[in-house]
Design a protein around this motif. Structure first.
Motif, short mmCIF file in Angstrom:
data_model
loop_
_atom_site.label_atom_id
_atom_site.label_comp_id
_atom_site.label_asym_id
_atom_site.label_seq_id
_atom_site.Cartn_x
_atom_site.Cartn_y
_atom_site.Cartn_z
N ASP A 54 130.12 86.97 63.07
CA ASP A 54 129.98 87.12 64.52
C ASP A 54 128.99 88.21 64.91
O ASP A 54 128.68 88.37 66.09
CB ASP A 54 131.35 87.41 65.15
N LYS A 55 128.51 88.98 63.96
CA LYS A 55 127.58 90.05 64.26
C LYS A 55 126.15 89.59 64.00
O LYS A 55 125.76 89.34 62.86
CB LYS A 55 127.89 91.29 63.41
N LYS A 56 125.36 89.50 65.07
CA LYS A 56 124.01 88.97 64.97
C LYS A 56 123.08 89.87 64.14
O LYS A 56 122.14 89.39 63.51
CB LYS A 56 123.43 88.78 66.36
N ASP A 57 123.33 91.17 64.19
CA ASP A 57 122.43 92.09 63.49
C ASP A 57 122.87 92.38 62.05
O ASP A 57 122.24 93.18 61.36
CB ASP A 57 122.31 93.41 64.26
N ALA A 58 123.94 91.73 61.60
CA ALA A 58 124.46 92.02 60.26
C ALA A 58 123.44 91.69 59.17
O ALA A 58 123.23 92.48 58.24
CB ALA A 58 125.76 91.25 60.02
N ALA A 59 122.79 90.52 59.28
CA ALA A 59 121.82 90.11 58.26
C ALA A 59 120.65 91.10 58.20
O ALA A 59 120.17 91.44 57.12
CB ALA A 59 121.30 88.71 58.56
N LYS A 60 120.22 91.57 59.37
CA LYS A 60 119.10 92.52 59.42
C LYS A 60 119.49 93.84 58.75
O LYS A 60 118.73 94.38 57.95
CB LYS A 60 118.70 92.76 60.87
N LYS A 61 120.68 94.34 59.10
CA LYS A 61 121.13 95.61 58.51
C LYS A 61 121.36 95.46 57.01
O LYS A 61 121.09 96.38 56.23
CB LYS A 61 122.41 96.08 59.21
N PHE A 62 121.88 94.29 56.61
CA PHE A 62 122.12 94.05 55.20
C PHE A 62 120.81 94.05 54.42
O PHE A 62 120.72 94.58 53.31
CB PHE A 62 122.85 92.71 55.03
N LYS A 63 119.76 93.47 55.02
CA LYS A 63 118.44 93.46 54.40
C LYS A 63 117.91 94.89 54.26
O LYS A 63 117.35 95.27 53.23
CB LYS A 63 117.48 92.62 55.23
N GLU A 64 118.08 95.70 55.31
CA GLU A 64 117.63 97.09 55.27
C GLU A 64 118.34 97.86 54.16
O GLU A 64 117.72 98.65 53.44
CB GLU A 64 117.89 97.76 56.61
N LEU A 65 119.64 97.63 54.03
CA LEU A 65 120.42 98.31 52.99
C LEU A 65 119.89 97.97 51.60
O LEU A 65 119.73 98.85 50.75
CB LEU A 65 121.89 97.92 53.09
N ASN A 66 119.63 96.67 51.36
CA ASN A 66 119.14 96.26 50.05
C ASN A 66 117.76 96.83 49.76
O ASN A 66 117.47 97.23 48.63
CB ASN A 66 119.10 94.72 49.97
N THR A 67 116.92 96.87 50.79
CA THR A 67 115.58 97.44 50.62
C THR A 67 115.67 98.92 50.27
O THR A 67 115.00 99.41 49.35
CB THR A 67 114.76 97.26 51.90
N LYS A 84 130.44 96.45 54.86
CA LYS A 84 130.50 96.53 56.32
C LYS A 84 129.54 95.55 56.99
O LYS A 84 129.86 94.98 58.04
CB LYS A 84 130.18 97.96 56.76
N TYR A 85 128.36 95.35 56.38
CA TYR A 85 127.33 94.55 57.04
C TYR A 85 127.00 93.24 56.33
O TYR A 85 126.08 92.54 56.75
CB TYR A 85 126.04 95.38 57.16
N HIS A 86 127.72 92.88 55.28
CA HIS A 86 127.41 91.63 54.59
C HIS A 86 127.57 90.46 55.56
O HIS A 86 128.60 90.31 56.21
CB HIS A 86 128.33 91.43 53.38
N PRO A 87 126.54 89.61 55.71
CA PRO A 87 126.59 88.50 56.67
C PRO A 87 127.78 87.57 56.50
O PRO A 87 128.31 87.06 57.48
CB PRO A 87 125.27 87.76 56.41
N ASP A 88 128.20 87.34 55.24
CA ASP A 88 129.34 86.45 55.02
C ASP A 88 130.63 87.03 55.55
O ASP A 88 131.57 86.30 55.87
CB ASP A 88 129.49 86.18 53.52
N LEU A 89 130.70 88.37 55.63
CA LEU A 89 131.91 89.03 56.11
C LEU A 89 131.83 89.36 57.59
O LEU A 89 132.82 89.80 58.19
CB LEU A 89 132.16 90.32 55.31
N ASN A 90 130.65 89.15 58.17
CA ASN A 90 130.45 89.47 59.60
C ASN A 90 129.72 88.32 60.30
O ASN A 90 128.60 88.50 60.83
CB ASN A 90 129.65 90.77 59.75
N MET A 97 120.30 85.78 51.25
CA MET A 97 118.93 86.26 51.18
C MET A 97 118.56 87.03 52.45
O MET A 97 119.30 87.01 53.45
CB MET A 97 117.96 85.09 50.98
N SER A 98 117.41 87.69 52.42
CA SER A 98 117.00 88.51 53.56
C SER A 98 116.74 87.68 54.81
O SER A 98 116.81 88.18 55.93
CB SER A 98 115.74 89.31 53.19
N ASP A 99 116.41 86.40 54.62
CA ASP A 99 116.16 85.54 55.78
C ASP A 99 117.41 84.84 56.28
O ASP A 99 117.35 83.96 57.13
CB ASP A 99 115.08 84.49 55.44
N GLY A 100 118.57 85.21 55.70
CA GLY A 100 119.83 84.62 56.12
C GLY A 100 120.25 83.42 55.31
O GLY A 100 121.39 82.95 55.41
#
Length: 302
Positions: A38-51, A30-36, A159-162
């Motif tokens: 257009d969603k600015k917060d996707a990378a942040k949420k993806f990082k939170e999920l991995n953590t 749902k939040y993987h940056p490559d799949l989203n 990566m977590s920094d995009g």
């Protein structure tokens, strides 16, 4: 970021490994940056999920977090306690800092006090440095399909920094194995570790380097024998079925497994969906003069 990894993954503290794995995969898609893009917060949420997943998917880290020994970043909570204890001494009544009720309390006493903590205490200038530097390593999870794990692949990791990295998945990688990306941690001194999760296959099963498969064959193929097509992880091949082959017979395809392993094909006779009168008559006529009992040995041992 929420301080509770269970809350981030949307699971309870008693969730099983399977429930955690399912929740992580669903949210990661749902939040993987490559799949989203257009969603600015996707990378942040993806990082939170991995953590969060790095904590609860690891038995030792999960237990340590539940006991309150580490925080969601995996850092020891004693560091926070150390800071509070130091502050309590430093902010004493005016004129009585670093003094105990029993008399003078100099810096060497304070240093001894903090040496009891696992992180130690950084003394005055010129003194020994007993501090513990937080790890700059970071951890990720990567989903692979079955064939990618067997044959190797090229995958892109965000990566977590995009930043994105293209990594090589080695042939024959196993479930839970970690790949090290040197110098790709939070800073140049840290590394990134990618933990592999491998999906199931509809009909292939892997055991070390060998592949196993149950292959359906027809009644006529079992009786008459012949060449049949067999799927392997390397593509389809032709295999000979001996005449009179029974269900459960296992044949080997040499070198068709992982990294030189073999594929074992267990044959299973499957009857036609509809038994017509022609087949019934043929079998009835044949059985009248060719009776046999495949359970005879079992009956003798009763």
């Amino acid at each position: 970021m929420s301080k509770d990894p269970y809350e981030i993954l949307g699971v309870s503290k008693t969730a099983s490994e399977a429930e955690i794995k399912s929740a992580y995969r669903k949210l990661a898609r749902k939040y993987h940056p490559d799949l989203n893009p257009d969603k600015k917060d996707a990378a942040k949420k993806f990082k939170e999920l991995n953590t969060a997943n790095d904590i609860v998917s690891d038995k030792e880290k999960r237990a340590a977090f539940d006991r309150g020994e580490i925080d969601i970043e995996g850092q020891p909570r004693y560091q926070q306690q150390q800071q509070r204890t130091y502050r309590d001494h430093a902010q004493g009544a005016q004129g009585s800092r670093y003094h105990s009720s029993g008399g003078a309390f100099d810096m060497s006493d304070l240093e001894d006090l903090f040496s009891g903590f696992a992180g130690g205490y950084r003394g005055a200038a010129g003194g020994a440095d007993r501090s513990t530097k937080p790890s700059s390593d970071i951890h990720y999870s990567l989903d692979l399909d079955f064939l990618e794990s067997c044959l190797g692949a090229k995958k892109r990791v965000t990566m977590s920094d995009g930043k994105t990295l293209d990594i090589t998945i080695p042939i024959g990688i196993k479930e839970g194995q970690k790949l090290r990306l040197k110098g790709q941690g939070q800073d140049s001194s840290g590394d990134a570790y990618v933990k592999v999760r491998i999906g199931d296959h509809p009909f292939f099963i892997r055991k070390d380097k060998d592949i196993r498969i149950e292959l359906p064959i027809t009644l006529q193929e079992s009786i008459l024998g012949g060449k049949i097509e067999v799927p392997t992880i390397h593509g389809s091949v032709q295999m000979s079925v001996p005449k009179g082959t029974s269900s459960g017979v296992t044949l080997r395809l040499k070198g068709k497994g992982v990294k030189g392993g073999d594929q074992y094909v267990s044959l299973k006779i499957v009857m036609p969906e509809k038994i017509d009168s022609e087949l019934e008559d043929a079998i009835r006529t044949w059985s009248e003069t060719h009776a046999y009992n495949p359970r005879a040995k079992m009956e003798k041992q009763r």
